[in-house]
Design a protein around this motif. Structure first.
Motif, PDB file in Angstrom:
ATOM      1  N   THR A 136      -4.903 -18.953  -1.630  1.00 45.41           N
ATOM      2  CA  THR A 136      -4.072 -19.124  -2.819  1.00 45.41           C
ATOM      3  C   THR A 136      -4.476 -18.215  -3.971  1.00 45.41           C
ATOM      4  O   THR A 136      -3.770 -18.139  -4.977  1.00 45.41           O
ATOM      5  CB  THR A 136      -4.125 -20.580  -3.309  1.00 45.41           C
ATOM      6  OG1 THR A 136      -5.477 -20.944  -3.602  1.00 45.41           O
ATOM      7  CG2 THR A 136      -3.568 -21.524  -2.244  1.00 45.41           C
ATOM      8  N   ARG A 137      -5.602 -17.539  -3.835  1.00 41.97           N
ATOM      9  CA  ARG A 137      -6.034 -16.612  -4.891  1.00 41.97           C
ATOM     10  C   ARG A 137      -5.278 -15.282  -4.831  1.00 41.97           C
ATOM     11  O   ARG A 137      -5.361 -14.484  -5.771  1.00 41.97           O
ATOM     12  CB  ARG A 137      -7.536 -16.329  -4.773  1.00 41.97           C
ATOM     13  CG  ARG A 137      -8.410 -17.578  -4.793  1.00 41.97           C
ATOM     14  CD  ARG A 137      -8.536 -18.172  -6.167  1.00 41.97           C
ATOM     15  NE  ARG A 137      -9.345 -19.385  -6.158  1.00 41.97           N
ATOM     16  CZ  ARG A 137      -9.779 -19.992  -7.245  1.00 41.97           C
ATOM     17  NH1 ARG A 137      -9.480 -19.495  -8.429  1.00 41.97           N
ATOM     18  NH2 ARG A 137     -10.503 -21.094  -7.166  1.00 41.97           N
ATOM     19  N   PHE A 138      -4.580 -15.036  -3.731  1.00 42.07           N
ATOM     20  CA  PHE A 138      -3.901 -13.758  -3.533  1.00 42.07           C
ATOM     21  C   PHE A 138      -2.387 -13.937  -3.643  1.00 42.07           C
ATOM     22  O   PHE A 138      -1.808 -14.807  -2.992  1.00 42.07           O
ATOM     23  CB  PHE A 138      -4.262 -13.170  -2.169  1.00 42.07           C
ATOM     24  CG  PHE A 138      -5.718 -12.806  -2.051  1.00 42.07           C
ATOM     25  CD1 PHE A 138      -6.176 -11.595  -2.532  1.00 42.07           C
ATOM     26  CD2 PHE A 138      -6.630 -13.699  -1.499  1.00 42.07           C
ATOM     27  CE1 PHE A 138      -7.521 -11.268  -2.459  1.00 42.07           C
ATOM     28  CE2 PHE A 138      -7.968 -13.381  -1.418  1.00 42.07           C
ATOM     29  CZ  PHE A 138      -8.423 -12.162  -1.906  1.00 42.07           C
ATOM     30  N   GLN A 139      -1.789 -13.076  -4.454  1.00 38.72           N
ATOM     31  CA  GLN A 139      -0.333 -13.128  -4.602  1.00 38.72           C
ATOM     32  C   GLN A 139       0.398 -12.508  -3.411  1.00 38.72           C
ATOM     33  O   GLN A 139       1.526 -12.881  -3.111  1.00 38.72           O
ATOM     34  CB  GLN A 139       0.092 -12.404  -5.887  1.00 38.72           C
ATOM     35  CG  GLN A 139      -0.133 -13.196  -7.173  1.00 38.72           C
ATOM     36  CD  GLN A 139      -1.594 -13.262  -7.540  1.00 38.72           C
ATOM     37  OE1 GLN A 139      -2.275 -12.238  -7.621  1.00 38.72           O
ATOM     38  NE2 GLN A 139      -2.103 -14.464  -7.762  1.00 38.72           N
ATOM     39  N   HIS A 140      -0.276 -11.558  -2.739  1.00 36.43           N
ATOM     40  CA  HIS A 140       0.409 -10.829  -1.668  1.00 36.43           C
ATOM     41  C   HIS A 140      -0.554 -10.536  -0.517  1.00 36.43           C
ATOM     42  O   HIS A 140      -1.713 -10.191  -0.751  1.00 36.43           O
ATOM     43  CB  HIS A 140       0.988  -9.509  -2.194  1.00 36.43           C
ATOM     44  CG  HIS A 140       1.863  -9.679  -3.400  1.00 36.43           C
ATOM     45  ND1 HIS A 140       3.130 -10.212  -3.325  1.00 36.43           N
ATOM     46  CD2 HIS A 140       1.623  -9.419  -4.720  1.00 36.43           C
ATOM     47  CE1 HIS A 140       3.659 -10.256  -4.545  1.00 36.43           C
ATOM     48  NE2 HIS A 140       2.758  -9.783  -5.397  1.00 36.43           N
ATOM     49  N   ILE A 141      -0.049 -10.671   0.704  1.00 42.96           N
ATOM     50  CA  ILE A 141      -0.767 -10.281   1.916  1.00 42.96           C
ATOM     51  C   ILE A 141       0.076  -9.207   2.589  1.00 42.96           C
ATOM     52  O   ILE A 141       1.237  -9.448   2.933  1.00 42.96           O
ATOM     53  CB  ILE A 141      -0.962 -11.460   2.886  1.00 42.96           C
ATOM     54  CG1 ILE A 141      -1.634 -12.649   2.190  1.00 42.96           C
ATOM     55  CG2 ILE A 141      -1.743 -11.008   4.112  1.00 42.96           C
ATOM     56  CD1 ILE A 141      -3.052 -12.410   1.767  1.00 42.96           C
ATOM     57  N   VAL A 142      -0.478  -8.023   2.770  1.00 42.68           N
ATOM     58  CA  VAL A 142       0.271  -6.898   3.341  1.00 42.68           C
ATOM     59  C   VAL A 142      -0.399  -6.467   4.639  1.00 42.68           C
ATOM     60  O   VAL A 142      -1.597  -6.156   4.662  1.00 42.68           O
ATOM     61  CB  VAL A 142       0.342  -5.710   2.356  1.00 42.68           C
ATOM     62  CG1 VAL A 142       1.206  -4.591   2.933  1.00 42.68           C
ATOM     63  CG2 VAL A 142       0.894  -6.171   1.004  1.00 42.68           C
ATOM     64  N   VAL A 143       0.377  -6.468   5.717  1.00 41.54           N
ATOM     65  CA  VAL A 143      -0.114  -6.078   7.038  1.00 41.54           C
ATOM     66  C   VAL A 143       0.885  -5.115   7.669  1.00 41.54           C
ATOM     67  O   VAL A 143       2.022  -5.004   7.207  1.00 41.54           O
ATOM     68  CB  VAL A 143      -0.314  -7.323   7.944  1.00 41.54           C
ATOM     69  CG1 VAL A 143      -1.343  -8.270   7.338  1.00 41.54           C
ATOM     70  CG2 VAL A 143       1.008  -8.039   8.184  1.00 41.54           C
ATOM     71  N   PRO A 144       0.497  -4.402   8.733  1.00 53.63           N
ATOM     72  CA  PRO A 144       1.452  -3.508   9.389  1.00 53.63           C
ATOM     73  C   PRO A 144       2.697  -4.271   9.831  1.00 53.63           C
ATOM     74  O   PRO A 144       2.602  -5.384  10.357  1.00 53.63           O
ATOM     75  CB  PRO A 144       0.665  -2.970  10.595  1.00 53.63           C
ATOM     76  CG  PRO A 144      -0.759  -3.072  10.162  1.00 53.63           C
ATOM     77  CD  PRO A 144      -0.848  -4.328   9.338  1.00 53.63           C
ATOM     78  N   ASP A 145       3.855  -3.675   9.607  1.00 51.58           N
ATOM     79  CA  ASP A 145       5.119  -4.345   9.899  1.00 51.58           C
ATOM     80  C   ASP A 145       6.147  -3.297  10.313  1.00 51.58           C
ATOM     81  O   ASP A 145       6.509  -2.444   9.520  1.00 51.58           O
ATOM     82  CB  ASP A 145       5.596  -5.099   8.652  1.00 51.58           C
ATOM     83  CG  ASP A 145       6.788  -6.003   8.918  1.00 51.58           C
ATOM     84  OD1 ASP A 145       7.704  -5.569   9.639  1.00 51.58           O
ATOM     85  OD2 ASP A 145       6.797  -7.135   8.403  1.00 51.58           O
ATOM     86  N   THR A 146       6.593  -3.385  11.546  1.00 51.02           N
ATOM     87  CA  THR A 146       7.580  -2.399  12.018  1.00 51.02           C
ATOM     88  C   THR A 146       8.906  -2.570  11.302  1.00 51.02           C
ATOM     89  O   THR A 146       9.627  -1.607  11.076  1.00 51.02           O
ATOM     90  CB  THR A 146       7.787  -2.522  13.536  1.00 51.02           C
ATOM     91  OG1 THR A 146       8.125  -3.886  13.856  1.00 51.02           O
ATOM     92  CG2 THR A 146       6.532  -2.136  14.289  1.00 51.02           C
ATOM     93  N   GLY A 147       9.232  -3.819  10.913  1.00 52.77           N
ATOM     94  CA  GLY A 147      10.489  -4.045  10.205  1.00 52.77           C
ATOM     95  C   GLY A 147      10.515  -3.353   8.864  1.00 52.77           C
ATOM     96  O   GLY A 147      11.527  -2.768   8.462  1.00 52.77           O
ATOM     97  N   ASP A 148       9.404  -3.424   8.141  1.00 49.86           N
ATOM     98  CA  ASP A 148       9.291  -2.756   6.838  1.00 49.86           C
ATOM     99  C   ASP A 148       8.759  -1.333   6.965  1.00 49.86           C
ATOM    100  O   ASP A 148       8.542  -0.661   5.954  1.00 49.86           O
ATOM    101  CB  ASP A 148       8.363  -3.554   5.914  1.00 49.86           C
ATOM    102  CG  ASP A 148       8.983  -4.878   5.484  1.00 49.86           C
ATOM    103  OD1 ASP A 148      10.211  -4.982   5.512  1.00 49.86           O
ATOM    104  OD2 ASP A 148       8.217  -5.802   5.139  1.00 49.86           O
TER     105      ASP A 148
END
Length: 236
Positions: A136-148
């Protein structure tokens, strides 16, 4: 202390983006054991120096590298699947934060938007952080994503997207990384970089603005505690 290190201590970022494995969570050892188990599952041995080559790689890239390293490219799919299965088992049984990670994250979360940029699957990142009480301390989690169309590190996509989601220009954000793969990704995205963990061989550490042995370094925690920011991050 180098000039870039002094500059970093005198600088206030507008967002901080953390790597997860080996930076926030003590899970790089799990990846190493998972690689060893996957090799053994196929009756193989990792070649000398393989652990250093694999550190920080996206797991699918690592599976392909495993197959190439033993000259059996036809095993890439199987080794990749075995690698992820073994890692998930290990990290579920033993989620541990890196020294200083919890305190640093809590200090910064009161002042700045935070994000995670990781080569791991989302289920791994979110599960690890949840069990550590940090999600909950993080606003965003970014991981590899073929869709994006977000490519894994060392491509800059994850860090560029994390900065964008935090609402800041890349050069106003700080990346925190433990691998040269991740450092390269952050630099290519335009972020400043704090390297953490065992100092890499040769001149690798010079690719980061500052390299520290751990997140509980007193000078880092003091900087975080006095960081002059434009305002506290919104509640997640």
């Amino acid at each position: 202390m180098s000039t870039t290190a002094r500059d970093l201590l005198e600088w206030s970022p507008e967002a901080v983006v953390f790597d997860c494995d080996g930076t926030l969570m003590d899970s790089e050892r799990h990846w190493q054991e998972a690689r060893n188990r996957a090799f053994r599952e196929y009756g193989l041995q990792p070649p000398p120096g393989f652990a250093e080559q694999a550190t920080g790689l996206y797991y699918e890239d690592c599976g392909r590298l495993m197959a190439q390293s033993v000259r059996k490219p036809e095993l890439a799919e199987g080794l990749t699947a075995a690698l992820l299965d073994h890692f998930l088992e290990l990290v579920t049984d033993d989620p541990v934060t890196m020294p200083g990670a919890t305190r640093l994250v809590r200090l910064l979360a009161a002042r700045l938007p935070l994000a995670v940029a990781s080569n791991c699957p989302r289920v791994v990142v979110e599960g690890s952080l949840q069990r550590a009480g940090l999600l909950t301390r993080f606003q965003h989690i970014v991981v590899p994503d073929t869709g994006d169309r977000l490519r894994p590190k060392p491509h800059p996509d994850l860090y560029a997207q994390a900065a964008r989601l935090c609402g800041v220009r890349p050069h106003r954000a700080l990346a925190v990384e433990d691998s040269l793969t991740g450092v390269e990704a952050a630099r290519r995205a335009g972020l400043r970089v704090l390297g953490v963990g065992p100092r890499p061989p040769g001149d690798g550490a010079t690719r980061a603005d500052w390299w520290l042995p751990s997140l509980d370094a007193p000078e880092l925690l003091a900087w975080a505690d006095s960081c002059d920011t434009p305002g506290a991050a919104p509640e997640p």
